[in-house]
Scaffold this motif. Structure first.
Motif, PDB file in Angstrom:
ATOM      1  N   GLY A   1       0.790  -1.217   0.000  1.00 33.31           N
ATOM      2  CA  GLY A   1       0.000   0.000   0.000  1.00 33.31           C
ATOM      3  C   GLY A   1       0.824   1.268   0.000  1.00 33.31           C
TER       4      GLY A   1
ATOM      5  N   ILE B   1      -3.122  -2.953   3.618  1.00 34.24           N
ATOM      6  CA  ILE B   1      -2.285  -3.948   2.942  1.00 34.24           C
ATOM      7  C   ILE B   1      -3.218  -4.968   2.303  1.00 34.24           C
ATOM      8  CG2 ILE B   1      -0.284  -3.585   4.390  1.00 34.24           C
ATOM      9  CD1 ILE B   1      -2.083  -6.751   4.999  1.00 34.24           C
TER      10      ILE B   1
ATOM     11  N   CYS C   1       4.933  -3.051  -4.041  1.00 39.31           N
ATOM     12  CA  CYS C   1       4.978  -1.857  -3.203  1.00 39.31           C
ATOM     13  C   CYS C   1       4.982  -0.621  -4.083  1.00 39.31           C
ATOM     14  CB  CYS C   1       6.211  -1.863  -2.301  1.00 39.31           C
ATOM     15  SG  CYS C   1       7.780  -1.683  -3.176  1.00 39.31           S
TER      16      CYS C   1
ATOM     17  N   SER D   1      -3.200  -0.594  -2.140  1.00 41.98           N
ATOM     18  CA  SER D   1      -2.643  -1.941  -2.013  1.00 41.98           C
ATOM     19  C   SER D   1      -3.320  -2.891  -3.003  1.00 41.98           C
ATOM     20  CB  SER D   1      -2.792  -2.451  -0.575  1.00 41.98           C
ATOM     21  OG  SER D   1      -4.149  -2.510  -0.188  1.00 41.98           O
TER      22      SER D   1
END
Length: 766
Positions: free
Chosen positions: A429, A436, A482, A754
Motif C-alpha cells: 500500500g 495492505i 509496493c 494496495s
C-alpha cells in the motif's frame, strides 16, 4: 462455479427409486463466500429438517460442505433455498455440486468443524446489534437485559476477536470465558439463534465493564460502571470507551466548551469529529439532511460514518466540523453504544482514541498511559481485541455511497481477481491511509484501514496486519508489490524482507484498482488526481490521465507542473503550493513576505516539480484566503469545497495543448488571476476553481478521445473524494457521451492502493 440452475438441472435427471419406490438421490454441495459466523450452518440444519432432507453440514477451512439425501424434488427445493433463503448477513456461493452414492443417513446433523490450511477461508466482519438482541437489551424479563455484550449469529464482533481459523469459539478471544449452563444450552441448540454464535455470553459468564476515574476507586460492576460513565459525560467529561475494534473518545456533542477542551487536549484544532446519534429524540433528523443513498448507508448493518450536509439550528456544537458544511453521522452499532446513548439522551462525539494519524488503541494500559491527559475517565471491558478496526467512512458522490475509509464491518474486503496468479503476492500500500492486501490464485483480501505509517506504532500495526493475513489464510507470500517511492515505510519494509519486489507506480495502482472494480471495461482513460506520487521521470505526479488497462497504462494527459517550495513541507502548508504556482507564472504573490523561500525556489533548492491536482487545490485554498497552514491532511481542499458548495460560477477557460513529451497538458495559469480577484467573494472564487477544473478535465478527455476513440472514463485518486468536483465532472462527461465510472466498493484514495498494486503487478503474472 455451479449455480442453483445447474444444481436443479442435475436433480431433474431420473435416479434409482428407493425401497418405497420414491425417486431419491444424494448430493454434495461445496459452498463458499461469507458462510462462517453468520448463522449459515444452523440455517442449513433447520432447512433440511423442515424439508425432510437427511445428511450433514460441516465447516471446512472457510468452506461449508453440505450433503443431502432425499427425494429429488425435495433436494431441488433444498438447493434453491440454500441461496435464496440464506441468513441476511450470509453471502453464499455454490462452487460445486455433485451427485454421490447414498450413505443412508438417519437424520440431518451439524458435524464438528474440520481444520484446513485456511486458504479458502472467508473472515466474517464485525456487525451491528440486530433487532432481536436489541429487543432483549430493552426487555426487563430477559436475562440479557441491559447487557452490553449481547449478540447472536446475526450480529456482534467477528474479525476483531478471531485468533485463527476455523471460526470456532476456541479460536477467538472469547476462549477465556467459560459459558454458563444456559449459554451452553443455547450454543448447542441448532434451533436457537445463538447456535454456534461464537461470542455468545451473558451477565453470568461473559465480559464485564469497569469504569476508572483518576483519583477515585474503580467501579467494577457492569451496570454501575455504565452509570458512572454516563454521569461523567453529563458533567462535561471526556471518556475513553472500549468498543468493538478499539477505544473511542466520547463527549457531549452539544457542548461547545467540551469540544474546545477535547480539541485542545488532543491537539486537533480543526479536523472534524464524528457524531453518534441516539435512536430516540429526533436528533438525527434535526442535525443532517439525508438523501436515500445516505440514509441507506447510515442504516446498513456495517453502521459506518456517513458524511451528510448539516442543518442549521441542529443543537450540536459548532466545534464538530469547523469550516465545513457536512458532518460525519453514525448510529450506535454495539449494545454498549445503545445503552450509553439511551441513558445520555443526546448525541455524542465519537472519535478514535489515538494520537493523530495512528491506529486506534485497543489495550487498557496503553490507552490510559497515552491518553491520560486527554480523557477524564475510562470505560474498559475485558473482552480482548485482537486487532484494531477503525470505523468505516462513506460519502455520497454522484448518487452512490462510496467508501472513504475501509474499517469495522466493511473490511477485510474479499475479491475475485480477473486473473489467476502464479504465486501468492503481498502488497504494502501507501504511506498515507495505508491498507495492505494479499492475493493468491484468483483471490484477494484487502485489510482494514491502518493509517499513516509515519509513527512507530502505525508501523507495528502494519506488520501485525501482514502477519495476521498470512497466518489466518495460511498463505506464504512469494513476492511483494509496493509503491515506487523508496521513502515510503511500506516500500522500505518490502525491500528489507528478502522476497522479490515489484515496484508499482502510484497512479497506475490507482487506475488498476478502479479498473478491477469495473472489469467489464476493456480500455480506459483513467484520471488519477491526488496529492503526490513518484512518477517515472522522478517528478511528483498527481494530475494524470492514464490510457489503457492494468499492466498496460500509458500517460496521456497531465496538468501543468510547478515547483513546490520546501518539498514535503507543502503538504501541511498550502501557502507553499500557492507560492510555487504563482512564482511559476511570474505572479509576485508574497515574494517579499517569503523572501528566503523565494530565493531557495529560484535556486531550485528542495523544490521538487509536481503536476499534482491535490497541491493545486491547496494552492487555491491559500489564494482564496481560507488558510495558510493546515492542521490536518486535506484541510485546504475540504475548506475550499465547503466554501464553494452553495455558489455557482462560470468556468475560466484553461489552455490545453501537447507538451514536449506529447501529453495533453492542461494549463491552470489563468486560474491564478481569478483566485486572487479581490472584487469577487471567496465563495465565487472557490466555485470558479472547481468549475474550471471540471471543464478542463472534459477538454482533456475529448482530446484523447479524438486520438484513440476511448469512451470509458474513470475518476480515481484522493481528489475525487471532493463531491463538488466529481459530480460536475461526471455530469459534463456523461453529457458529452462518455461512460464514467468511479470506485464503489473501495476508496478512491490511497486506501485502495494496495489492491491496485496487486492488480497492476499481478497483471504481468497471468
Amino acid at each position: 462455479m455451479t449455480d442453483a440452475r445447474q444444481t436443479l438441472a442435475m436433480l431433474d435427471a431420473p435416479g434409482a427409486p428407493d425401497a418405497a419406490g420414491t425417486d431419491t438421490a444424494a448430493c454434495r454441495w461445496l459452498v463458499e463466500g461469507r458462510v462462517q459466523g453468520v448463522g449459515f450452518r444452523p440455517f442449513v440444519y433447520r432447512l433440511a429438517r423442515a424439508l425432510g432432507v437427511r445428511g450433514f453440514v460441516q465447516n471446512r477451512s472457510g468452506q461449508v460442505v453440505v450433503v443431502g439425501e432425499g427425494p429429488r424434488q425435495m433436494l431441488a427445493r433444498f438447493a434453491r433455498a440454500l441461496l435464496e433463503q440464506a441468513p441476511p448477513l450470509a453471502r453464499p456461493r455454490i462452487v460445486s455440486c455433485a451427485e454421490i452414492g447414498m450413505a443412508r443417513h438417519d437424520e440431518f446433523a451439524i458435524l464438528a468443524s474440520e481444520d484446513g490450511d485456511g486458504a479458502g477461508a472467508h473472515l466474517p466482519p464485525d456487525c451491528f446489534c440486530c433487532d432481536d438482541c436489541l429487543r432483549e437489551l430493552n426487555d426487563p424479563d430477559e436475562r440479557r437485559y441491559r447487557y452490553p455484550f449481547n449478540n447472536c449469529t446475526q450480529c456482534g464482533p467477528r474479525y476483531t476477536l478471531i485468533a485463527r481459523l476455523p471460526y470456532d469459539r476456541a479460536n477467538t478471544s472469547m476462549a477465556g470465558f467459560a459459558m454458563c449452563a444456559q449459554c451452553r444450552a443455547e450454543y448447542e441448540d441448532p434451533g436457537n439463534r445463538r447456535f454456534h454464535a461464537e461470542p455468545v455470553a451473558c451477565p453470568a459468564c461473559g465480559p464485564r465493564l469497569v469504569c476508572r476515574m483518576p483519583g477515585a476507586a474503580d467501579v467494577p460492576d457492569t451496570a454501575d460502571a455504565l452509570a458512572a460513565c454516563v454521569r461523567q459525560l453529563a458533567a462535561g467529561g471526556i471518556v475513553a470507551v472500549k468498543g468493538v475494534g478499539g477505544y473511542h473518545l466520547l463527549a457531549d456533542a452539544t457542548d461547545d466548551a467540551v469540544l474546545a477542551r477535547l480539541r485542545e487536549r488532543k491537539r486537533r484544532p480543526h479536523k472534524p469529529v464524528a457524531v453518534m446519534f441516539p435512536p430516540q429524540g429526533g436528533w438525527l433528523e434535526r442535525a443532517v439532511t439525508l438523501d436515500a443513498a445516505a440514509r441507506a448507508a447510515l442504516f446498513d448493518p456495517v453502521r459506518p460514518i456517513v458524511l451528510a450536509p448539516m442543518r442549521a439550528q441542529s443543537g450540536l456544537s459548532a466545534g464538530i466540523a469547523p469550516g465545513l458544511k457536512e458532518l460525519g453521522a453514525m448510529l450506535p452499532y454495539s449494545p454498549l453504544h445503545y445503552l450509553l446513548l439511551q441513558h445520555f439522551g443526546k448525541p455524542l462525539v465519537v472519535t478514535s482514541a489515538n494520537l493523530s494519524g495512528e491506529p486506534v488503541l485497543t489495550e487498557a494500559a496503553e490507552v490510559e498511559a497515552r491518553l491520560g491527559e486527554v480523557a477524564d475517565g475510562f470505560l474498559h471491558h475485558d473482552r480482548p481485541i485482537l486487532r484494531p478496526a477503525d470505523d468505516s467512512v462513506l460519502r455520497v458522490i454522484a448518487g452512490k455511497a462510496r467508501p472513504l475509509r475501509l474499517g469495522r464491518g466493511a473490511a477485510p474486503v474479499e475479491w475475485r481477481l480477473p486473473f489467476a496468479l502464479r504465486r501468492p503476492l503481498l502488497a504494502t500500500g501507501s504511506q498515507m491511509k495505508n491498507t495492505i492486501a494479499l492475493a493468491w490464485q484468483d483471490r484477494a483480501v484487502i485489510s482494514p484501514h491502518i493509517g499513516d505509517l509515519g509513527s512507530p506504532r502505525a508501523q507495528a500495526v502494519f506488520e501485525q496486519a501482514i502477519a495476521d493475513l498470512l497466518a489466518l489464510y495460511g498463505v506464504t507470500a512469494q513476492a511483494i508489490a509496493c509503491d515506487a517511492h523508496p521513502g515510503y515505510a511500506g516500500s522500505r519494509w518490502a525491500m528489507a524482507i528478502g522476497l522479490p519486489v515489484l515496484k508499482v507506480q502510484h497512479h497506475r495502482a490507482h487506475a488498476s484498482a478502479l479498473a478491477a472494480e469495473h472489469s467489464d471495461v476493456e480500455t480506459w482513460l483513467a484520471f488519477a488526481w491526488d496529492g503526490v506520487g513518484l512518477g517515472d521521470d522522478g517528478t511528483l505526479w498527481g494530475g494524470e490521465g492514464l490510457l489503457g488497462r492494468p499492466g498496460r497504462w500509458t500517460r496521456a494527459a497531465t496538468l501543468r507542473p510547478f515547483c513546490l517550495p520546501g518539498g514535503e513541507k507543502a503538504a501541511r502548508a498550502p501557502w507553499r503550493s500557492a507560492a510555487g504556482a504563482c512564482w511559476e507564472i511570474g505572479h509576485p504573490w508574497r515574494i517579499e513576505q517569503h523572501a528566503a523561500v523565494h530565493h531557495a525556489w529560484r535556486r531550485q533548492l528542495n523544490c521538487p516539480r509536481t503536476s499534482a491536482a491535490g497541491r493545486l487545490f491547496d494552492a487555491a485554498a491559500a489564494l482564496v484566503g481560507l488558510l495558510d497552514e493546515a492542521s490536518h491532511e486535506g484541510q485546504g481542499p475540504m475548506w475550499l469545497e465547503a466554501a464553494a458548495c452553495n455558489e455557482t460560477a462560470a468556468p475560466v477557460p484553461l489552455p490545453l495543448a501537447k507538451n514536449a513529451v506529447g501529453l495533453w497538458q492542461l494549463d491552470w495559469a489563468p486560474l491564478v488571476g481569478a483566485l486572487t480577484d479581490a472584487t469577487q467573494c471567496a465563495a465565487w472564487r472557490a466555485a470558479c476553481f472547481h468549475s474550471s477544473l471540471a471543464h478542463g478535465l472534459l477538454a482533456q478527455a475529448r482530446a484523447v478521445r479524438r486520438e484513440t476513440g476511448v469512451r470509458h472514463v474513470g475518476l480515481c485518486g484522493g481528489v475525487f473524494q471532493n463531491r463538488l468536483l466529481s459530480e460536475q465532472a461526471v455530469s459534463l462527461l456523461e453529457d458529452d457521451g462518455f461512460e464514467v465510472r468511479m470506485p464503489e466498493r473501495l476508496p478512491c484514495n490511497d486506501g485502495a492502493l494496495s489492491f491496485g498494486q496487486l492488480v497492476e503487478a499481478g497483471s504481468g503474472q497471468c
